[in-house]
Design a protein around this motif. Structure first.
Motif, PDB file in Angstrom:
ATOM      1  N   HIS A  34       0.848  -1.192   0.000  1.00 21.98           N
ATOM      2  CA  HIS A  34       0.000   0.000   0.000  1.00 21.98           C
ATOM      3  C   HIS A  34       0.889   1.250   0.000  1.00 21.98           C
ATOM      4  N   GLY A  36       0.548   4.280   1.123  1.00 18.01           N
ATOM      5  CA  GLY A  36       0.662   4.966   2.416  1.00 18.01           C
ATOM      6  C   GLY A  36       1.552   4.213   3.386  1.00 18.01           C
ATOM      7  N   ARG A  37       1.376   2.898   3.464  1.00 20.10           N
ATOM      8  CA  ARG A  37       2.213   2.102   4.364  1.00 20.10           C
ATOM      9  C   ARG A  37       3.667   2.120   3.908  1.00 20.10           C
ATOM     10  N   ALA A  64      -6.255   8.097   8.727  1.00 18.71           N
ATOM     11  CA  ALA A  64      -5.629   7.277   7.681  1.00 18.71           C
ATOM     12  C   ALA A  64      -4.265   6.760   8.131  1.00 18.71           C
ATOM     13  N   GLN A  67      -4.718   4.042  10.720  1.00 16.73           N
ATOM     14  CA  GLN A  67      -5.172   2.797  10.099  1.00 16.73           C
ATOM     15  C   GLN A  67      -3.986   2.058   9.468  1.00 16.73           C
ATOM     16  N   GLN A  68      -3.128   2.783   8.768  1.00 16.48           N
ATOM     17  CA  GLN A  68      -1.971   2.142   8.123  1.00 16.48           C
ATOM     18  C   GLN A  68      -0.969   1.646   9.168  1.00 16.48           C
ATOM     19  N   ARG A  71      -2.116  -1.672  10.613  1.00 22.87           N
ATOM     20  CA  ARG A  71      -1.792  -2.824   9.749  1.00 22.87           C
ATOM     21  C   ARG A  71      -0.309  -3.188   9.856  1.00 22.87           C
TER      22      ARG A  71
END
Length: 112
Positions: A34, A36-37, A64, A67-68, A71
């Motif tokens: 991802h 962002g990650r 956001a 959330q990243q 994960r």
């Protein structure tokens, strides 16, 4: 580095270990796939950052970024540390750094 040659006559235990390793590798690759990650990990290579710092660095909202980070934490790639109301994150080990070096060489290096 050379990749191992897979024999046709591997034991059940070796096959089980290969499947476990493939699952672990797949989860790792999904976690960094991802944008962002991946950007968060890139910034953490240089050292520990607060959630607020990461928000500013990747121009994303707190929800956001959180959330990243959740994960990445779930996959064991980052470790949080709380100091008062501020949460800081750092890389959990050297795997993300090594992978990012390869990604940089493949996609960001001027020779790519």
């Amino acid at each position: 580095m050379t990749l191992p040659v897979f024999k046709d006559d591997i034991s059940d235990a070796e096959m089980d270990r290969m499947v476990d390793n493939a699952t672990t590798a797949s989860n790792f690759l999904k976690a960094i796939s991802h944008e962002g990650r991946l950007m968060i990990l890139c910034h953490l290579v240089s050292g520990e950052k607060s959630v607020t710092e990461l928000e500013d660095l990747i121009s994303a909202r707190q929800a956001a970024v959180s959330q990243q980070l959740s994960r990445l934490r779930l996959e064991g790639l980052v470790i949080p540390r709380r100091e008062g109301k501020t949460i800081y994150y750092r890389l959990a080990d050297n795997r993300p750094r090594r992978m990012l070096e390869v990604v940089y060489d493949l996609f960001c290096n001027d020779d790519a």
